[in-house]
Every structure is written in C-alpha cells, then in structure tokens.
Design a protein around this motif. Structure first.
Motif, mmCIF file in Angstrom:
data_model
loop_
_atom_site.group_PDB
_atom_site.id
_atom_site.type_symbol
_atom_site.label_atom_id
_atom_site.label_comp_id
_atom_site.label_asym_id
_atom_site.label_seq_id
_atom_site.Cartn_x
_atom_site.Cartn_y
_atom_site.Cartn_z
ATOM 1 N N ALA A 54 10.129 5.479 29.184
ATOM 2 C CA ALA A 54 9.953 4.260 28.397
ATOM 3 C C ALA A 54 9.923 4.573 26.903
ATOM 4 N N GLN A 55 9.232 5.677 26.541
ATOM 5 C CA GLN A 55 9.167 6.054 25.133
ATOM 6 C C GLN A 55 10.544 6.448 24.601
ATOM 7 N N GLU A 56 11.316 7.149 25.399
ATOM 8 C CA GLU A 56 12.674 7.541 25.007
ATOM 9 C C GLU A 56 13.572 6.310 24.851
ATOM 10 N N LYS A 57 13.430 5.366 25.779
ATOM 11 C CA LYS A 57 14.224 4.145 25.708
ATOM 12 C C LYS A 57 13.842 3.320 24.485
ATOM 13 N N SER A 58 12.522 3.218 24.207
ATOM 14 C CA SER A 58 12.059 2.464 23.045
ATOM 15 C C SER A 58 12.562 3.088 21.749
ATOM 16 N N ARG A 59 12.547 4.422 21.680
ATOM 17 C CA ARG A 59 13.043 5.119 20.495
ATOM 18 C C ARG A 59 14.535 4.877 20.306
ATOM 19 N N LYS A 60 15.275 4.924 21.397
ATOM 20 C CA LYS A 60 16.718 4.690 21.333
ATOM 21 C C LYS A 60 17.021 3.273 20.856
ATOM 22 N N GLU A 61 16.252 2.299 21.350
ATOM 23 C CA GLU A 61 16.458 0.907 20.943
ATOM 24 C C GLU A 61 16.179 0.720 19.452
ATOM 25 N N TRP A 62 15.164 1.429 18.950
ATOM 26 C CA TRP A 62 14.834 1.333 17.520
ATOM 27 C C TRP A 62 15.965 1.911 16.658
ATOM 28 N N LEU A 63 16.477 3.059 17.058
ATOM 29 C CA LEU A 63 17.526 3.714 16.262
ATOM 30 C C LEU A 63 18.854 2.971 16.349
ATOM 31 N N GLU A 64 19.108 2.290 17.459
ATOM 32 C CA GLU A 64 20.396 1.635 17.666
ATOM 33 C C GLU A 64 20.309 0.115 17.558
ATOM 34 N N GLN A 65 19.349 -0.368 16.784
ATOM 35 C CA GLN A 65 19.195 -1.814 16.653
ATOM 36 C C GLN A 65 20.262 -2.448 15.766
ATOM 37 N N GLY A 66 21.053 -1.640 15.096
ATOM 38 C CA GLY A 66 22.126 -2.177 14.260
ATOM 39 C C GLY A 66 21.665 -2.460 12.842
ATOM 40 N N ASP A 67 22.612 -2.884 11.997
ATOM 41 C CA ASP A 67 22.303 -3.182 10.601
ATOM 42 C C ASP A 67 21.600 -4.534 10.505
ATOM 43 N N LYS A 68 20.482 -4.547 9.808
ATOM 44 C CA LYS A 68 19.741 -5.804 9.637
ATOM 45 C C LYS A 68 18.777 -5.654 8.470
ATOM 46 N N HIS A 69 18.202 -6.760 8.068
ATOM 47 C CA HIS A 69 17.227 -6.753 6.964
ATOM 48 C C HIS A 69 15.983 -5.970 7.404
ATOM 49 N N PRO A 70 15.374 -5.154 6.532
ATOM 50 C CA PRO A 70 14.204 -4.352 6.917
ATOM 51 C C PRO A 70 13.053 -5.171 7.471
ATOM 52 N N HIS A 71 12.841 -6.391 6.932
ATOM 53 C CA HIS A 71 11.714 -7.182 7.436
ATOM 54 C C HIS A 71 11.991 -7.684 8.851
ATOM 55 N N ILE A 72 13.252 -7.983 9.142
ATOM 56 C CA ILE A 72 13.604 -8.358 10.515
ATOM 57 C C ILE A 72 13.378 -7.167 11.442
ATOM 58 N N ALA A 73 13.723 -5.971 10.951
ATOM 59 C CA ALA A 73 13.471 -4.759 11.736
ATOM 60 C C ALA A 73 11.975 -4.556 11.956
ATOM 61 N N ALA A 74 11.155 -4.890 10.938
ATOM 62 C CA ALA A 74 9.704 -4.748 11.067
ATOM 63 C C ALA A 74 9.164 -5.658 12.160
ATOM 64 N N HIS A 75 9.775 -6.848 12.297
ATOM 65 C CA HIS A 75 9.354 -7.749 13.369
ATOM 66 C C HIS A 75 10.002 -7.387 14.699
ATOM 67 N N TYR A 76 11.152 -6.750 14.641
ATOM 68 C CA TYR A 76 11.780 -6.247 15.864
ATOM 69 C C TYR A 76 10.859 -5.213 16.506
ATOM 70 N N GLY A 77 10.287 -4.384 15.641
ATOM 71 C CA GLY A 77 9.225 -3.476 16.067
ATOM 72 C C GLY A 77 9.635 -2.475 17.133
ATOM 73 N N THR A 78 8.624 -1.912 17.777
ATOM 74 C CA THR A 78 8.848 -0.925 18.825
ATOM 75 C C THR A 78 7.609 -0.827 19.705
ATOM 76 N N PHE A 79 7.773 -0.232 20.848
ATOM 77 C CA PHE A 79 6.658 0.011 21.766
ATOM 78 C C PHE A 79 6.242 1.479 21.669
ATOM 79 N N VAL A 80 4.943 1.737 21.789
ATOM 80 C CA VAL A 80 4.453 3.103 21.970
ATOM 81 C C VAL A 80 3.611 3.121 23.239
ATOM 82 N N PHE A 81 3.552 4.287 23.854
ATOM 83 C CA PHE A 81 2.921 4.406 25.162
ATOM 84 C C PHE A 81 1.881 5.523 25.152
ATOM 85 N N LYS A 82 0.781 5.267 25.834
ATOM 86 C CA LYS A 82 -0.278 6.265 25.929
ATOM 87 C C LYS A 82 0.105 7.309 26.976
ATOM 88 N N PRO A 83 0.222 8.579 26.577
ATOM 89 C CA PRO A 83 0.613 9.611 27.549
ATOM 90 C C PRO A 83 -0.496 9.884 28.551
#
Length: 478
Positions: A54-83
């Motif tokens: 899940a953490q690998e998938k979340s990281r991949k989604e963040w890096l490959e979210q495409g070109d967009k405004h930084p504030h939209i990216a801030a709301h797009y956000g990401t997930f982190v998981f407790k190991p």
C-alpha cells in the motif's frame, strides 16, 4: 556434602513431574504459546506485506499524479501507513485498537483509519491470545498450582520436620523450592525466548525498530523478574498458610485481583476522573479557534488583512499584484501554520488527559505487578500508546513539510490571480521524500515506563524481605 538448595530443588522437580495436573497445565500453556506465536507471526507477515504494498502504491500515485497546481497536489495528498513491527507478534498491545493508516492533505489533520478491532466482536475488549498474555496471566496460574503446597504439604506429610531435624535451615528449603519452580518455568518458556532472539537477528534495517536486540534482552529480563516475583510470592503464601486449601484459595484470589479486577478498576477510574472529549467536540473546538482566533477576537479575515498589510509595507508596493511573490502561496502557508498552532494546543491538551489516565495505571502497578509487566512489555514491543502517539507526531511532521513545499513552490514560481495557469511537474513531487518511520529508541521507552520498572523492583525487594523474615520467624516443626 552437596548443596541442600540443589538437593531440595531436584526433589521438587521430581515431585512436580509426577503430578498429572501440573504436566497437563504445562502442556496446555506450551500449546497456547505455540499457537499465539504462530498466529502472531502470520498476522505480522500478512499485515507487513499489505502495508509495504500500500505504501509503495501510494508513493507511486503521488509521483505519477501528473502536472497540476501545487495547492491541488496538496489536497490530492497521500496516504501513510503504520508499519507492523516484528516484536508485535509477541505482544499485540494496542495495535488492534489504533489506526493503521492516515490520509495527509492540506488544512486537515485526519483521524487514523482501519482499526482491526472494528472487524472483531465486543469480546475483543477482553484481549487477544498472544504470547505476552500467556506469560502475564496463564503462567502465574501454573505457578500457583506448582507452589501452593510448597510448605503446607511438607507439614502435613511430616517431611519438613525430617529436613529440619537433619540440620537443614529454612532458608535453603525456601530457595531450593523457588529454584525448582523457576527451572520448570524456564524449561517451558526457553524455546520461545530463543525463538524471539533468532527473529530479532533477522530484522533488517528497513524494520521500524532500530534496536531489536536490546528490546528482546530487556523483555527477557523483565519477564524473568515478573515470574520470579510470582514464584516467590506463592512460596511465601504457602509458608504463611496452615493448609494447602487455604494457600490455594489465597493465591487464586490474589491472581483474580492482580490480573482482572484491579486492572479493569484502574482503567475505569482513569476514564471517570479524566474523561476524553468526543471527536465531534474536539474537531469543532479546533475549527472554532482557527475561525475566530485563539484569543476569540482575531478572526481569519482580520489575520489575512494584517498579513497583506505587512507584505505591502515590507516590499513597499501598493498592490499584492506587484509583489515579487505570489501572495496566495504566502497566505495559504501562514494559514496552515496558524492551523498547526491551534492543532498543537488542542493535541497537547488531549495528550495530557491520556497521560493522567495512564498515570493511574502506572501508580497502580505498585498494587499489582501485572500492570507493570503489561505496560513495559507493550512499550518494548512498540505496541503501546506512547509509540502510537510518536507515530502520529511523525506523520504530522511529514504532512506539514509536504504542504510547506507545495505552498513555497506556489509562492515562488506562480503569479497572483493565475491559479489555473501554473502547473508543477514531477520534479516538485520528487522533492517530497517517501515516508519512513522509526520507533523511539529503547532508552526513551524505559524512561517513559520508569514508574513500572521501579514498581517491579519494589515488588521483588518486598517479596525477598518477606521470605527472609519468614525464614527466621517460622514456627518450629514439633
């Protein structure tokens, strides 16, 4: 002549091995330990695989979210998981009740989600079968059945009189019996602690526990001390009891008080004296302070006007359009910082309530050693409340850094009023490092549980004093 302590220990071990009830209890406990460790290992491997994927998938989604405004990216956000830590297979602690993931985005501190306890029935409140539960609750029960006739049976059979008549004092008799019972327990639990040592050596640097060897060592030491306290206490009760029946009833009553009644009572007392606010009230108080200001007199619009005036004066311009920075990025980051300040104030108040509740449990460990071992065990296996709070602080720090980078890029590289025109690329997303979590070092854990460690030492000193006093004051056998 051989040491009488070892001779008495050898005799007690032989007697215990001939008792079918003791052998049956030992087999049951070894079976439960095996099942608990196996189930814990399966749960660990499954959850760790899920978390890593899940953490690998979340990281991949963040890096490959495409070109967009930084504030939209801030709301797009990401997930982190407790190991899931490898030592949690020994002690599940609070992992079942704390969330395993959290969504990070601008403006909001989201609640942790996906608590495993949500998928269980209400019976989960009574605890799960874990190796720690067997050691903390069931092995003391085995100790009771081992040690309750330690002296009462000797008196009834006349063997105590025979030993004393041969010149053996009560002190070697007492310690011989304690040594015998500890040897039996050691034979039962040694394979499982050996397994813990082997597992700790296989932990890679990617595991979230930085010092597994030290933790395993301290776990072995505190459990050895805990079992020694129970064995010594059981022998002392046998010395003080006139019959085996009285000794057994006294020890069973103490076991119920120590492991069931007192822990539950202290938990209820803490909740009653220091109640927690509901999540709804907690969230509303935060939003109210953000909206109206911490003083209740400086609303958000006023703060933004003051910020605007400050920047116009600093850069000596009469319009925010003439600023060399995008004022929207500045305004958003300042608003984020203020929200963080409000959140920290309310969060610290909440943590203080938890600390007050837990302090009752810590102090109650002077009444029952079970609370001492339970709390320290959870701390060393990184499944306690302190570790959960530390993880939440780490994720919040990561969220704030992520949002700060987005707002800073917006302020530096775009112009005011052109929100949809500017788009950041993958180069910006890469500046946000992947989330990695490490638990607190072991010395911090031991400091947090210094009251429980002190109480274990006090219990040991008290029991040894009582045994020493009883060996001198015990009535002669006629």
């Amino acid at each position: 002549m051989k040491n009488p302590v070892f001779l008495i220990a050898k005799k007690e071990i032989q007697i215990a091995l001939r008792q079918k009830l003791i052998a049956a209890l030992a087999i049951v406990i070894m079976g439960l330990l095996s099942v608990a460790l196996y189930a814990g290992y399966i749960a660990y491997t499954q959850q760790q695989t899920v978390v890593e994927n899940a953490q690998e998938k979340s990281r991949k989604e963040w890096l490959e979210q495409g070109d967009k405004h930084p504030h939209i990216a801030a709301h797009y956000g990401t997930f982190v998981f407790k190991p899931k830590t490898i030592l949690s297979l020994f002690d599940f602690g609070l992992d079942t009740f704390t969330g395993t993931s959290v969504y990070l985005e601008a403006h909001y501190q989201h609640e942790f989600m996906f608590r495993p306890a949500q998928d269980h029935s209400s019976m989960i409140r009574f605890g799960e079968l874990s190796a720690s539960l067997v050691l903390q609750v069931l092995i003391p029960l085995l100790i009771i059945f081992l040690a309750f006739p330690a002296f009462t049976e000797e008196r009834e059979n006349g063997t105590l009189k025979l030993l004393v008549s041969q010149g053996v004092s009560y002190t070697p008799i007492i310690w011989g019996k304690i040594l015998a019972y500890l040897s039996i327990l050691f034979a039962i639990v040694f394979p499982f602690f050996a397994l813990a040592i082997i597992l700790s050596t296989g932990i890679t640097t990617s595991d979230s526990i930085p010092d597994p060897w030290l933790r395993v060592l301290f776990l072995i030491l505190i459990y050895a001390l805990y079992l020694l306290i129970f064995v010594s206490f059981s022998v002392w009760v046998s010395i003080q009891s006139s019959t085996g029946r009285n000794a057994l009833l006294t020890l069973l009553t103490c076991w119920i008080l120590f492991t069931i009644i007192i822990p539950k009572t202290t938990a209820n007392l803490g909740e009653s004296l220091y109640p927690l606010p509901s999540m709804k009230i907690y969230r509303e108080a935060i939003q109210k302070d953000i909206r109206n200001g911490l003083d209740g007199k400086t609303p958000k619009t006023t703060r933004e006007e003051q910020l605007k005036k400050k920047y116009l004066q600093e850069y000596k311009v009469d319009s925010i359009h003439k600023l060399p920075l995008n004022f929207e990025g500045i305004r958003m980051q300042v608003g984020e910082d203020y929200g963080n300040k409000v959140y920290d104030i309310h969060w610290k108040r909440l943590i203080k309530i938890f600390d007050k509740q837990n302090r009752i449990s810590s102090l109650s460990s002077f009444i029952t050693p079970y609370l001492s071992i339970r709390n320290v065990s959870m701390g060393l296996t990184a499944t306690d409340l302190h570790t959960s709070i530390h993880f939440q602080k780490t994720t919040e720090k990561y969220r704030r850094e992520l949002i700060r980078k987005m707002n800073h890029d917006m302020a530096q590289n775009s112009r005011y009023g052109e929100f949809y025109e500017y788009k950041a690329s993958k180069n910006l997303w890469k500046t946000v490092n992947g989330f990695r979590y490490k638990t607190m070092p072991v010395y911090k854990i031991l400091l947090l549980y210094r009251i429980e460690l002190l109480s274990l030492c006090c219990w040991a000193i008290l029991i040894f004093f009582l045994l020493g006093y009883s060996s001198r004051k015990i009535k002669p056998v006629l």
